[in-house]
Design a protein around this motif. Structure first.
Motif, PDB file in Angstrom:
ATOM      1  N   HIS A   1       1.248  -1.357  -0.288  1.00 21.69           N
ATOM      2  CA  HIS A   1       0.331   0.438   0.019  1.00 21.69           C
ATOM      3  C   HIS A   1       0.813   1.101  -0.060  1.00 21.69           C
ATOM      4  CE1 HIS A   1      -3.083  -2.794   1.327  1.00 21.69           C
ATOM      5  NE2 HIS A   1      -2.122  -3.272   2.330  1.00 21.69           N
ATOM      6  N   THR A   2       0.050   2.548  -0.247  1.00 19.31           N
ATOM      7  CA  THR A   2       1.028   3.318   0.066  1.00 19.31           C
ATOM      8  C   THR A   2       0.692   3.795   1.890  1.00 19.31           C
ATOM      9  OG1 THR A   2      -0.381   5.858  -0.484  1.00 19.31           O
ATOM     10  CG2 THR A   2       0.457   4.275  -2.176  1.00 19.31           C
ATOM     11  N   LEU A   3       2.198   5.055   1.817  1.00 18.30           N
ATOM     12  CA  LEU A   3       2.074   4.883   3.459  1.00 18.30           C
ATOM     13  C   LEU A   3       0.264   5.940   3.130  1.00 18.30           C
ATOM     14  CD1 LEU A   3       3.102   5.171   6.045  1.00 18.30           C
ATOM     15  CD2 LEU A   3       4.561   7.074   5.385  1.00 18.30           C
ATOM     16  N   ARG A   4      -0.044   6.470   2.232  1.00 17.69           N
ATOM     17  CA  ARG A   4      -0.604   7.347   3.242  1.00 17.69           C
ATOM     18  C   ARG A   4      -2.523   7.256   2.487  1.00 17.69           C
ATOM     19  NH1 ARG A   4       0.698  13.477   1.206  1.00 17.69           N
ATOM     20  NH2 ARG A   4       1.376  14.629   2.723  1.00 17.69           N
ATOM     21  N   GLU A   5      -2.557   6.052   1.715  1.00 15.77           N
ATOM     22  CA  GLU A   5      -3.548   4.778   1.333  1.00 15.77           C
ATOM     23  C   GLU A   5      -3.898   4.665   2.584  1.00 15.77           C
ATOM     24  OE1 GLU A   5      -4.491   1.570  -2.395  1.00 15.77           O
ATOM     25  OE2 GLU A   5      -2.655   1.870  -1.017  1.00 15.77           O
ATOM     26  N   TYR A   6      -3.060   3.382   3.040  1.00 17.51           N
ATOM     27  CA  TYR A   6      -2.773   2.465   4.271  1.00 17.51           C
ATOM     28  C   TYR A   6      -3.437   3.265   5.589  1.00 17.51           C
ATOM     29  CZ  TYR A   6      -2.284  -0.994   7.147  1.00 17.51           C
ATOM     30  OH  TYR A   6      -2.285  -2.570   8.561  1.00 17.51           O
TER      31      TYR A   6
ATOM     32  N   GLY B   1      -5.112   6.214   5.302  1.00 15.50           N
ATOM     33  CA  GLY B   1      -6.794   6.651   5.064  1.00 15.50           C
ATOM     34  C   GLY B   1      -6.636   8.320   4.771  1.00 15.50           C
ATOM     35  N   VAL B   2      -5.574   8.509   4.188  1.00 16.35           N
ATOM     36  CA  VAL B   2      -5.375   9.733   3.895  1.00 16.35           C
ATOM     37  C   VAL B   2      -5.777  10.666   3.091  1.00 16.35           C
ATOM     38  CG1 VAL B   2      -4.295  11.851   2.832  1.00 16.35           C
ATOM     39  CG2 VAL B   2      -3.215  10.428   4.852  1.00 16.35           C
ATOM     40  N   GLU B   3      -7.271  11.176   2.841  1.00 21.42           N
ATOM     41  CA  GLU B   3      -8.215  11.701   1.638  1.00 21.42           C
ATOM     42  C   GLU B   3      -7.192  12.074   0.371  1.00 21.42           C
ATOM     43  OE1 GLU B   3     -11.465  11.564   1.337  1.00 21.42           O
ATOM     44  OE2 GLU B   3     -11.164  10.561   3.468  1.00 21.42           O
ATOM     45  N   GLY B   4      -7.775  11.390  -0.597  1.00 22.47           N
ATOM     46  CA  GLY B   4      -7.237  11.326  -1.976  1.00 22.47           C
ATOM     47  C   GLY B   4      -5.490  11.041  -2.044  1.00 22.47           C
TER      48      GLY B   4
ATOM     49  N   GLU C   1       6.054  11.310   9.431  1.00 19.83           N
ATOM     50  CA  GLU C   1       6.074  11.671  10.476  1.00 19.83           C
ATOM     51  C   GLU C   1       4.604  11.889  10.552  1.00 19.83           C
ATOM     52  OE1 GLU C   1       7.257  12.037  15.286  1.00 19.83           O
ATOM     53  OE2 GLU C   1       7.513  14.124  13.819  1.00 19.83           O
ATOM     54  N   GLU C   2       4.006  12.564   9.978  1.00 14.73           N
ATOM     55  CA  GLU C   2       1.720  12.423  10.497  1.00 14.73           C
ATOM     56  C   GLU C   2       1.695  11.336  10.083  1.00 14.73           C
ATOM     57  OE1 GLU C   2       0.961  16.227   7.832  1.00 14.73           O
ATOM     58  OE2 GLU C   2       1.883  17.795   8.867  1.00 14.73           O
ATOM     59  N   ALA C   3       1.652  10.671   8.569  1.00  7.19           N
ATOM     60  CA  ALA C   3       1.165   9.255   8.815  1.00  7.19           C
ATOM     61  C   ALA C   3       1.540   8.481   9.351  1.00  7.19           C
ATOM     62  CB  ALA C   3       2.079   9.220   6.652  1.00  7.19           C
ATOM     63  N   LEU C   4       2.766   8.439   9.623  1.00  4.16           N
ATOM     64  CA  LEU C   4       3.111   7.506  10.791  1.00  4.16           C
ATOM     65  C   LEU C   4       2.465   7.309  12.669  1.00  4.16           C
ATOM     66  CD1 LEU C   4       7.078   7.638  10.409  1.00  4.16           C
ATOM     67  CD2 LEU C   4       5.037   6.284   9.763  1.00  4.16           C
TER      68      LEU C   4
END
Length: 154
Positions: free
Chosen positions: A102-107, A109-112, A135-138
């Motif tokens: 998965h992309t980190l952001r996809e996994y 749940g970051v919109e778009g 860090e925000e994604a982590l």
């Protein structure tokens, strides 16, 4: 213990920062964490700016780059890429890994979805911005993994 692999292009900027920051956040508990690059050369140090950003955050990390290979794919329970292109490259060569890439952001749940910006060749500020995005994604990843662990223990 869940094995998480962070992937970027050369494994000298984004994925080593993600590996180091996540390891620092989780204190190495319950997770094994590594990083690799889809076009990396084995044995390279993290970029000087990536190392400096980690140092500014009080994170020690002695990085040596790794090229993504079948052994790392097999080792991983979860593979998180910095971009959609990294994800597609992995799926082209390792289609059997589709359920864990998965992309980190996809996994988280970051919109778009969106990609983590590549700071390679940029200024210290570019690296700081990239580390902030990571860090925000982590932070979201930590919450998701805790929720998954709770559901599995029920």
């Amino acid at each position: 213990m869940k094995r998480i692999l962070f992937v970027c292009t050369g494994n000298t900027c984004r994925s080593p920062m993600a590996e180091a920051i996540f390891r620092a956040k989780t204190h190495g508990q319950d997770f094994e964490v590594r990083s690799a690059g889809v076009a990396a050369y084995d044995g390279q140090a993290a970029s000087p700016h990536a190392s400096k950003v980690l140092e500014e955050r009080g994170i020690e990390h002695n990085h040596s780059s790794s090229r993504l290979d079948a052994e790392l794919i097999e080792w991983s329970d979860l593979i998180l890429t910095m971009t959609a292109n990294h994800k597609q490259a992995i799926l082209m060569y390792y289609p059997a890994a589709a359920n864990k890439v998965h992309t980190l952001r996809e996994y988280v749940g970051v919109e778009g979805f969106g990609d983590i910006a590549d700071p390679f060749g940029g200024s210290m500020e570019d690296y700081r911005r990239s580390a902030e995005e990571i860090e925000e994604a982590l932070d979201r990843l930590s919450v998701r993994l805790l929720e998954e662990r709770f559901r599995e223990s029920r």
